[in-house]
Motif scaffolding. Sequence first.
Motif, PDB file in Angstrom:
ATOM      1  N   LYS A  26      28.332 -66.853  -9.725  1.00  0.00           N
ATOM      2  CA  LYS A  26      29.240 -67.989  -9.566  1.00  0.00           C
ATOM      3  C   LYS A  26      29.010 -68.648  -8.200  1.00  0.00           C
ATOM      4  CE  LYS A  26      31.434 -67.014 -13.427  1.00  0.00           C
ATOM      5  NZ  LYS A  26      31.363 -67.921 -14.611  1.00  0.00           N
ATOM      6  N   ALA A  27      29.137 -69.983  -8.196  1.00  0.00           N
ATOM      7  CA  ALA A  27      28.961 -70.727  -6.943  1.00  0.00           C
ATOM      8  C   ALA A  27      30.010 -70.297  -5.920  1.00  0.00           C
ATOM      9  CB  ALA A  27      29.064 -72.221  -7.205  1.00  0.00           C
ATOM     10  N   ILE A  28      29.572 -70.078  -4.697  1.00  0.00           N
ATOM     11  CA  ILE A  28      30.474 -69.629  -3.632  1.00  0.00           C
ATOM     12  C   ILE A  28      31.234 -70.827  -3.064  1.00  0.00           C
ATOM     13  CG2 ILE A  28      30.571 -68.629  -1.310  1.00  0.00           C
ATOM     14  CD1 ILE A  28      28.126 -66.950  -2.070  1.00  0.00           C
ATOM     15  N   PRO A  29      32.558 -70.783  -3.060  1.00  0.00           N
ATOM     16  CA  PRO A  29      33.339 -71.888  -2.500  1.00  0.00           C
ATOM     17  C   PRO A  29      33.164 -71.996  -0.983  1.00  0.00           C
ATOM     18  CG  PRO A  29      34.675 -70.539  -3.982  1.00  0.00           C
ATOM     19  CD  PRO A  29      33.418 -69.781  -3.714  1.00  0.00           C
ATOM     20  N   ILE A  30      33.124 -73.218  -0.507  1.00  0.00           N
ATOM     21  CA  ILE A  30      32.970 -73.505   0.919  1.00  0.00           C
ATOM     22  C   ILE A  30      34.062 -74.486   1.338  1.00  0.00           C
ATOM     23  CG2 ILE A  30      31.469 -74.451   2.715  1.00  0.00           C
ATOM     24  CD1 ILE A  30      30.273 -71.956   1.475  1.00  0.00           C
ATOM     25  N   ILE A  31      34.751 -74.179   2.424  1.00  0.00           N
ATOM     26  CA  ILE A  31      35.638 -75.172   3.039  1.00  0.00           C
ATOM     27  C   ILE A  31      34.753 -76.046   3.916  1.00  0.00           C
ATOM     28  CG2 ILE A  31      37.667 -75.562   4.483  1.00  0.00           C
ATOM     29  CD1 ILE A  31      38.529 -72.677   3.805  1.00  0.00           C
ATOM     30  N   PHE A  32      34.500 -77.260   3.449  1.00  0.00           N
ATOM     31  CA  PHE A  32      33.517 -78.133   4.075  1.00  0.00           C
ATOM     32  C   PHE A  32      34.236 -79.186   4.907  1.00  0.00           C
ATOM     33  CE2 PHE A  32      30.531 -81.887   3.503  1.00  0.00           C
ATOM     34  CZ  PHE A  32      29.613 -81.436   4.429  1.00  0.00           C
ATOM     35  N   ARG A  33      33.904 -79.240   6.217  1.00  0.00           N
ATOM     36  CA  ARG A  33      34.566 -80.209   7.100  1.00  0.00           C
ATOM     37  C   ARG A  33      33.529 -81.095   7.794  1.00  0.00           C
ATOM     38  NH1 ARG A  33      35.784 -78.409  12.492  1.00  0.00           N
ATOM     39  NH2 ARG A  33      34.805 -76.413  12.947  1.00  0.00           N
ATOM     40  N   PRO A  34      33.126 -82.148   7.115  1.00  0.00           N
ATOM     41  CA  PRO A  34      32.184 -83.104   7.711  1.00  0.00           C
ATOM     42  C   PRO A  34      32.895 -83.975   8.747  1.00  0.00           C
ATOM     43  CG  PRO A  34      32.950 -83.911   5.594  1.00  0.00           C
ATOM     44  CD  PRO A  34      33.556 -82.539   5.771  1.00  0.00           C
ATOM     45  N   PHE A  35      32.130 -84.560   9.635  1.00  0.00           N
ATOM     46  CA  PHE A  35      32.641 -85.561  10.580  1.00  0.00           C
ATOM     47  C   PHE A  35      33.843 -85.033  11.366  1.00  0.00           C
ATOM     48  CE2 PHE A  35      31.274 -87.860   6.609  1.00  0.00           C
ATOM     49  CZ  PHE A  35      29.981 -88.087   7.036  1.00  0.00           C
ATOM     50  N   HIS A  36      33.715 -83.797  11.847  1.00  0.00           N
ATOM     51  CA  HIS A  36      34.820 -83.173  12.556  1.00  0.00           C
ATOM     52  C   HIS A  36      35.042 -83.832  13.918  1.00  0.00           C
ATOM     53  CE1 HIS A  36      31.472 -81.388  14.642  1.00  0.00           C
ATOM     54  NE2 HIS A  36      32.252 -80.681  15.444  1.00  0.00           N
ATOM     55  N   GLU A  37      36.244 -83.656  14.439  1.00  0.00           N
ATOM     56  CA  GLU A  37      36.629 -84.200  15.745  1.00  0.00           C
ATOM     57  C   GLU A  37      36.389 -85.708  15.819  1.00  0.00           C
ATOM     58  OE1 GLU A  37      34.688 -81.689  18.659  1.00  0.00           O
ATOM     59  OE2 GLU A  37      35.677 -79.887  17.888  1.00  0.00           O
ATOM     60  N   HIS A  38      36.678 -86.381  14.711  1.00  0.00           N
ATOM     61  CA  HIS A  38      36.457 -87.828  14.630  1.00  0.00           C
ATOM     62  C   HIS A  38      37.407 -88.602  15.534  1.00  0.00           C
ATOM     63  CE1 HIS A  38      39.688 -86.869  11.850  1.00  0.00           C
ATOM     64  NE2 HIS A  38      40.047 -88.131  11.839  1.00  0.00           N
ATOM     65  N   THR A  39      38.413 -87.934  16.064  1.00  0.00           N
ATOM     66  CA  THR A  39      39.327 -88.549  17.018  1.00  0.00           C
ATOM     67  C   THR A  39      38.665 -88.803  18.372  1.00  0.00           C
ATOM     68  OG1 THR A  39      40.054 -86.266  17.387  1.00  0.00           O
ATOM     69  CG2 THR A  39      41.487 -87.654  16.062  1.00  0.00           C
ATOM     70  N   GLN A  40      37.580 -88.103  18.645  1.00  0.00           N
ATOM     71  CA  GLN A  40      36.907 -88.190  19.939  1.00  0.00           C
ATOM     72  C   GLN A  40      35.782 -89.230  19.909  1.00  0.00           C
ATOM     73  OE1 GLN A  40      38.478 -86.320  22.277  1.00  0.00           O
ATOM     74  NE2 GLN A  40      39.790 -85.774  20.544  1.00  0.00           N
ATOM     75  N   GLN A  41      35.203 -89.501  21.064  1.00  0.00           N
ATOM     76  CA  GLN A  41      34.217 -90.576  21.182  1.00  0.00           C
ATOM     77  C   GLN A  41      32.775 -90.095  21.172  1.00  0.00           C
ATOM     78  OE1 GLN A  41      35.005 -93.120  24.540  1.00  0.00           O
ATOM     79  NE2 GLN A  41      37.083 -93.613  23.879  1.00  0.00           N
ATOM     80  N   TRP A  42      32.537 -88.790  21.280  1.00  0.00           N
ATOM     81  CA  TRP A  42      31.182 -88.343  21.598  1.00  0.00           C
ATOM     82  C   TRP A  42      30.216 -88.328  20.421  1.00  0.00           C
ATOM     83  CZ3 TRP A  42      35.148 -84.838  23.506  1.00  0.00           C
ATOM     84  CH2 TRP A  42      35.625 -83.939  22.548  1.00  0.00           C
ATOM     85  N   SER A  43      30.674 -88.284  19.189  1.00  0.00           N
ATOM     86  CA  SER A  43      29.768 -88.215  18.040  1.00  0.00           C
ATOM     87  C   SER A  43      29.508 -89.598  17.454  1.00  0.00           C
ATOM     88  CB  SER A  43      30.358 -87.317  16.952  1.00  0.00           C
ATOM     89  OG  SER A  43      30.513 -85.997  17.418  1.00  0.00           O
ATOM     90  N   TRP A  44      28.408 -89.725  16.733  1.00  0.00           N
ATOM     91  CA  TRP A  44      28.056 -91.031  16.167  1.00  0.00           C
ATOM     92  C   TRP A  44      29.027 -91.476  15.080  1.00  0.00           C
ATOM     93  CZ3 TRP A  44      27.153 -90.692  11.015  1.00  0.00           C
ATOM     94  CH2 TRP A  44      26.591 -89.517  10.512  1.00  0.00           C
ATOM     95  N   TRP A  45      29.841 -90.565  14.573  1.00  0.00           N
ATOM     96  CA  TRP A  45      30.865 -90.928  13.583  1.00  0.00           C
ATOM     97  C   TRP A  45      32.254 -91.045  14.224  1.00  0.00           C
ATOM     98  CZ3 TRP A  45      28.308 -86.145  13.522  1.00  0.00           C
ATOM     99  CH2 TRP A  45      29.067 -85.049  13.967  1.00  0.00           C
ATOM    100  N   GLY A  46      32.341 -90.867  15.548  1.00  0.00           N
ATOM    101  CA  GLY A  46      33.623 -90.785  16.213  1.00  0.00           C
ATOM    102  C   GLY A  46      34.278 -92.125  16.473  1.00  0.00           C
ATOM    103  N   SER A  47      35.352 -92.084  17.245  1.00  0.00           N
ATOM    104  CA  SER A  47      36.201 -93.260  17.419  1.00  0.00           C
ATOM    105  C   SER A  47      35.532 -94.375  18.217  1.00  0.00           C
ATOM    106  CB  SER A  47      37.507 -92.844  18.109  1.00  0.00           C
ATOM    107  OG  SER A  47      37.248 -92.240  19.365  1.00  0.00           O
ATOM    108  N   LYS A  48      34.489 -94.071  18.984  1.00  0.00           N
ATOM    109  CA  LYS A  48      33.774 -95.106  19.745  1.00  0.00           C
ATOM    110  C   LYS A  48      32.837 -95.915  18.864  1.00  0.00           C
ATOM    111  CE  LYS A  48      30.452 -95.684  23.585  1.00  0.00           C
ATOM    112  NZ  LYS A  48      29.337 -96.202  22.761  1.00  0.00           N
ATOM    113  N   CYS A  49      32.226 -95.245  17.882  1.00  0.00           N
ATOM    114  CA  CYS A  49      31.128 -95.864  17.130  1.00  0.00           C
ATOM    115  C   CYS A  49      31.524 -96.404  15.764  1.00  0.00           C
ATOM    116  CB  CYS A  49      29.992 -94.855  16.952  1.00  0.00           C
ATOM    117  SG  CYS A  49      29.246 -94.332  18.498  1.00  0.00           S
ATOM    118  N   THR A  50      32.705 -96.067  15.287  1.00  0.00           N
ATOM    119  CA  THR A  50      33.127 -96.519  13.966  1.00  0.00           C
ATOM    120  C   THR A  50      34.511 -97.140  14.039  1.00  0.00           C
ATOM    121  OG1 THR A  50      34.157 -94.390  13.417  1.00  0.00           O
ATOM    122  CG2 THR A  50      31.849 -94.669  12.802  1.00  0.00           C
TER     123      THR A  50
END
Length: 394
Positions: free
Chosen positions: A190-214
């Motif tokens: 059986k497929a193993i369930p994963i708690i998947f959290r993409p684009f984490h810490e989107h409240t911050q500015q440092w990532s390309w998906w974060g609050s500065k860039c989007t």
Amino acid sequence: MKMYHALLFAALVACSSCEKSTSTEEEVTKPETEVALQLFDKSATLETKSLYSQLWRIQSKGFMFGHHDGLIYGREWTNEPGRSDVKEIVDDYPAVFSVDFAELMDDRKNTSTLNAARKRTILEARKRGEVITAVCHLNNPLTGGDSWDNSSNDVAKQILLEGSATNLKFKNWLDNLAEFALSLKDDNGKAIPIIFRPFHEHTQQWSWWGSKCTTAEEFIQLWKFTQSYLKDTKSVHNFIYAISPQRDNNGTKQDLLFRWPGDDAVDFIGMDCYHGANTQAFQSNLRALQELSQEKLKPCGVTEIGIEGIQNGGAPYTTYWTNEILIPMIGKKVSMVVLWRNAYDPLKQGIHFYGPWKNHSSTDDFKVLFRSTVSLFSKDLPNMYVMADKVTVN
């Protein structure tokens, strides 16, 4: 409140030599109530729905202790099957294994030296009945920079532009993720369930998906595009989708709803907390997290936490585990607390570690946390992959 904490801490210390117990009088006597939960993926596997139900139910029993990458490497070792810095202190594994999927997805897929270990440790954790959660420090698909390359405000725009080079590259990365996710099978196939959290810490500015860039709209569209592609195009049905804003200062429920993609698009409410020794801030965010979880009927958890080097004012924080984790978590309906990683550093040249390890001065205090009835480790878990009583998941 200070007197309460002092008395509580005294009781915890007095019990520091007690045997580990997994039940309390409250658990035995308090009846469970019927609840119906909703998942984004209506075609989620039975095991995924079951894990989701247990994440909700376990919040009334205590919190699962987790560690990022803690089965892959530790302070003094790397890629040695069966090892864990936590296990070497308390003879039990963390209940939650956090791992990073980025190098399985992006341009590092064929060069990463730890991808085989990532799969091996996920299979080992599932075999023991533990919970797996995954973050993604993805490289920047437009510039070629790393996850922290926030030099362009066009990354999300280009991903969402159908047919663009960045759109095609990002889809290829999601193809890689889907292939990996669908290859994760338990002993029953059986497929193993994963708690998947993409684009984490989107409240911050440092990532390309974060609050500065989007913009808010771009972030929400990116979130939904990713979900839809994995579910509808790639038939990935073993993901529980977790959002995880970063909350370091005093906060409210509204802070946790920053760029909220919608109740139908979020399964699990995570929160990354790097509040240091600002216990009051952590308490305020825990209260907000718990309240939001109960209002929206979605399980919640502290998906990252810790102090680098486990220090306070430049000195070893020997009571970190009781002061900053255990006492704030008592009485909270929060399913997990996941410590950030212990970097492999056998020569002890740096202090990049957030979890316990056998030679750190806080290990005795960590044992107090371990022995508490509200902290749950691997051996304390119920079967997390069968439906919880009186919980339905649609």
